[in-house]
Design a protein around this motif. Sequence first.
Motif, PDB file in Angstrom:
ATOM      1  N   THR A 127       3.393   0.244   3.116  1.00 29.16           N
ATOM      2  CA  THR A 127       3.039  -0.884   3.971  1.00 29.16           C
ATOM      3  C   THR A 127       2.946  -2.144   3.129  1.00 29.16           C
ATOM      4  O   THR A 127       2.131  -2.222   2.203  1.00 29.16           O
ATOM      5  CB  THR A 127       1.696  -0.642   4.682  1.00 29.16           C
ATOM      6  N   ALA A 128       3.796  -3.104   3.436  1.00 32.92           N
ATOM      7  CA  ALA A 128       3.735  -4.420   2.794  1.00 32.92           C
ATOM      8  C   ALA A 128       3.083  -5.390   3.763  1.00 32.92           C
ATOM      9  O   ALA A 128       3.495  -5.483   4.924  1.00 32.92           O
ATOM     10  CB  ALA A 128       5.136  -4.894   2.421  1.00 32.92           C
ATOM     11  N   ALA A 129       2.074  -6.112   3.302  1.00 35.05           N
ATOM     12  CA  ALA A 129       1.327  -7.010   4.184  1.00 35.05           C
ATOM     13  C   ALA A 129       0.991  -8.297   3.445  1.00 35.05           C
ATOM     14  O   ALA A 129       0.703  -8.287   2.242  1.00 35.05           O
ATOM     15  CB  ALA A 129       0.046  -6.346   4.675  1.00 35.05           C
ATOM     16  N   VAL A 130       1.031  -9.403   4.183  1.00 36.26           N
ATOM     17  CA  VAL A 130       0.654 -10.685   3.603  1.00 36.26           C
ATOM     18  C   VAL A 130      -0.053 -11.504   4.676  1.00 36.26           C
ATOM     19  O   VAL A 130       0.354 -11.521   5.840  1.00 36.26           O
ATOM     20  CB  VAL A 130       1.889 -11.440   3.058  1.00 36.26           C
ATOM     21  N   SER A 160       0.847  -1.193   0.000  1.00 33.52           N
ATOM     22  CA  SER A 160       0.000   0.000   0.000  1.00 33.52           C
ATOM     23  C   SER A 160       0.877   1.236   0.000  1.00 33.52           C
ATOM     24  O   SER A 160       1.920   1.269   0.665  1.00 33.52           O
ATOM     25  CB  SER A 160      -0.916   0.006   1.230  1.00 33.52           C
ATOM     26  N   LEU A 161       0.442   2.251  -0.726  1.00 31.34           N
ATOM     27  CA  LEU A 161       1.244   3.459  -0.873  1.00 31.34           C
ATOM     28  C   LEU A 161       0.973   4.457   0.243  1.00 31.34           C
ATOM     29  O   LEU A 161      -0.043   4.362   0.930  1.00 31.34           O
ATOM     30  CB  LEU A 161       1.003   4.094  -2.242  1.00 31.34           C
ATOM     31  N   PRO A 162       1.886   5.429   0.417  1.00 32.48           N
ATOM     32  CA  PRO A 162       1.718   6.396   1.507  1.00 32.48           C
ATOM     33  C   PRO A 162       0.444   7.209   1.384  1.00 32.48           C
ATOM     34  O   PRO A 162      -0.031   7.507   0.293  1.00 32.48           O
ATOM     35  CB  PRO A 162       2.954   7.300   1.372  1.00 32.48           C
ATOM     36  N   SER A 163      -0.106   7.562   2.534  1.00 28.93           N
ATOM     37  CA  SER A 163      -1.267   8.437   2.592  1.00 28.93           C
ATOM     38  C   SER A 163      -0.810   9.759   3.203  1.00 28.93           C
ATOM     39  O   SER A 163      -0.732   9.893   4.424  1.00 28.93           O
ATOM     40  CB  SER A 163      -2.378   7.793   3.441  1.00 28.93           C
ATOM     41  N   VAL A 219       3.365  -7.894   8.534  1.00 29.41           N
ATOM     42  CA  VAL A 219       3.119  -6.524   8.097  1.00 29.41           C
ATOM     43  C   VAL A 219       4.396  -5.730   8.332  1.00 29.41           C
ATOM     44  O   VAL A 219       4.940  -5.735   9.434  1.00 29.41           O
ATOM     45  CB  VAL A 219       1.947  -5.877   8.870  1.00 29.41           C
ATOM     46  N   VAL A 220       4.882  -5.055   7.280  1.00 27.20           N
ATOM     47  CA  VAL A 220       6.113  -4.270   7.375  1.00 27.20           C
ATOM     48  C   VAL A 220       5.815  -2.847   6.917  1.00 27.20           C
ATOM     49  O   VAL A 220       5.251  -2.648   5.829  1.00 27.20           O
ATOM     50  CB  VAL A 220       7.237  -4.866   6.510  1.00 27.20           C
ATOM     51  N   HIS A 221       6.166  -1.867   7.743  1.00 25.64           N
ATOM     52  CA  HIS A 221       6.036  -0.457   7.381  1.00 25.64           C
ATOM     53  C   HIS A 221       7.415   0.083   7.024  1.00 25.64           C
ATOM     54  O   HIS A 221       8.371  -0.063   7.799  1.00 25.64           O
ATOM     55  CB  HIS A 221       5.464   0.357   8.543  1.00 25.64           C
ATOM     56  N   LEU A 222       7.522   0.732   5.861  1.00 20.93           N
ATOM     57  CA  LEU A 222       8.784   1.293   5.388  1.00 20.93           C
ATOM     58  C   LEU A 222       8.699   2.810   5.326  1.00 20.93           C
ATOM     59  O   LEU A 222       7.681   3.365   4.866  1.00 20.93           O
ATOM     60  CB  LEU A 222       9.128   0.758   3.997  1.00 20.93           C
ATOM     61  N   ASP A 223       9.744   3.476   5.775  1.00 23.75           N
ATOM     62  CA  ASP A 223       9.826   4.926   5.623  1.00 23.75           C
ATOM     63  C   ASP A 223       9.774   5.259   4.133  1.00 23.75           C
ATOM     64  O   ASP A 223      10.478   4.663   3.316  1.00 23.75           O
ATOM     65  CB  ASP A 223      11.131   5.448   6.238  1.00 23.75           C
ATOM     66  N   ALA A 224       8.923   6.210   3.784  1.00 24.26           N
ATOM     67  CA  ALA A 224       8.682   6.506   2.371  1.00 24.26           C
ATOM     68  C   ALA A 224       9.858   7.183   1.690  1.00 24.26           C
ATOM     69  O   ALA A 224       9.917   7.214   0.453  1.00 24.26           O
ATOM     70  CB  ALA A 224       7.430   7.382   2.237  1.00 24.26           C
TER      71      ALA A 224
END
Length: 472
Positions: A332-335, A322-325, A345-350
């Motif tokens: 956010t990568a989720a499986v 999912s892209l930044p809001s 679920v992994v959150h990455l700094d944009a």
Amino acid sequence: MDSRDKDLYRAVWRWHFYAGLLVLPFLVWLAITGGLYLFKAEIDGWWHRDLKVVVPAASAPRPASEWVAAALAAQPGTLRKLTPGAWATGSAELGIRRADGERVTVYVDPYRAQVLGTLPDGGTLAWTIRKLHSLKAFGPVARGFIEMAAGWSLLLVLTGLYLWWPRGDRKGRGGVLTVRGRPRQRVFWRDLHAVTGLAVGAVLAFLALTGMPWSVLWGQQVNQWANGHNFGYPAGVRVQVPMSQQRLPETGSTAWSLAQAQVPQSKAPASSGADDHAGHAGHAGHEAPAAPRPATPPDMLSVDAVMARVQRLGLAPGYSVSLPSGPTGVFTAAVYPHDVAQQRVVHLDAYSGAVLLDMGYAGYGPLGRWLEWGINVHLGQEYGVPNQAVLVLACLAIVLLCVSAAVMWWKRRPARALGVPPAPADPRMMRGLLGLLVVGGLLFPLVGASLLMMGVLDRLLAPRLLPPATPR
């Protein structure tokens, strides 16, 4: 049986009848739609084959940025989410918010970057079946009836077990483990109902309990309680990183135990001027221009860089990004694969691609782990084909249970009457059993309310309007 045992038996039978009266139509509906949804991948792979299935090329898939460009050319708007195919023959799915605000999913051949077609968000046949199964397609009031049906199903199982339990007046295995009589006789349907209930009762209770997390009232309240007390919230959420007010479900589908999880914030470079990019494509919730344009502001990571980063992190196949809001949003990568242990679920700094949070099943609280496992089994996912096979047989048995109950009632009922089982001679027995049921109903408020309503109707209307049935 002595008079006290007979009164208890009648009270239990009466409430078993009321539970069946309310639940049987819902159970048939849930069994049929739930049985179909067990094969969601097969159903969508067949019904949407032209969208879901591609012919692999000899060369590697094209860069994700080319998928995005093709999707935005076909459906101008804002890129929300990107899901690569889980296997070599799977298409890529790109979630787009169009300029008119409608959310659609564009299917792209990843080897040729060609658009295969478009569906409304959640518009596949399998998702339609899922929404019918939960009655979500009919609104929150209908979903409340599903919650009551789940609670009454537990009552059916418990009272049914009591009614089945062998007593001194029942000799041998007939009616306990075997079916007596012939289909034209009531005893055949009575025994068929009892034996089927014994076989499927535990599975029915399990499905009712594990389906409760999706309920409109109980599920929402338990989710908030579990997260608020760190029984369901993953421990990773507690680390010291700046958190936004955005919830994880706003970025896409999530595990039940992550429904309250907050999304962290990216740290924009001082010279980025990120605040000027709030309207760029990739910022969900803002109006996008009609023409295609980049998936992220130029000072954020490119889609290709993010996809490469996610692949290196080793998420299981089938993940979505999912892209930044907004300018401080995150990738956010989720499986949520069949193996619950691989949920992640992994959150990455944009801007830097740094991992802000990395949540997995092992980091969930004890309640979260139990519920996620139960949900995965409920969906027929956790143990593959054996899980599906058991649940298919259970769904067929539940339909048989309901049909045999209806036939048994039809053969037993008096002419032009509902055929309510006879009330106990001692009314205190009925009130005492109702009291115990209401205590259980406190755990499930909608079920408790319906129990009280049925108790009032039984007291006021049944004696005058509903002639009793003949004994079992």
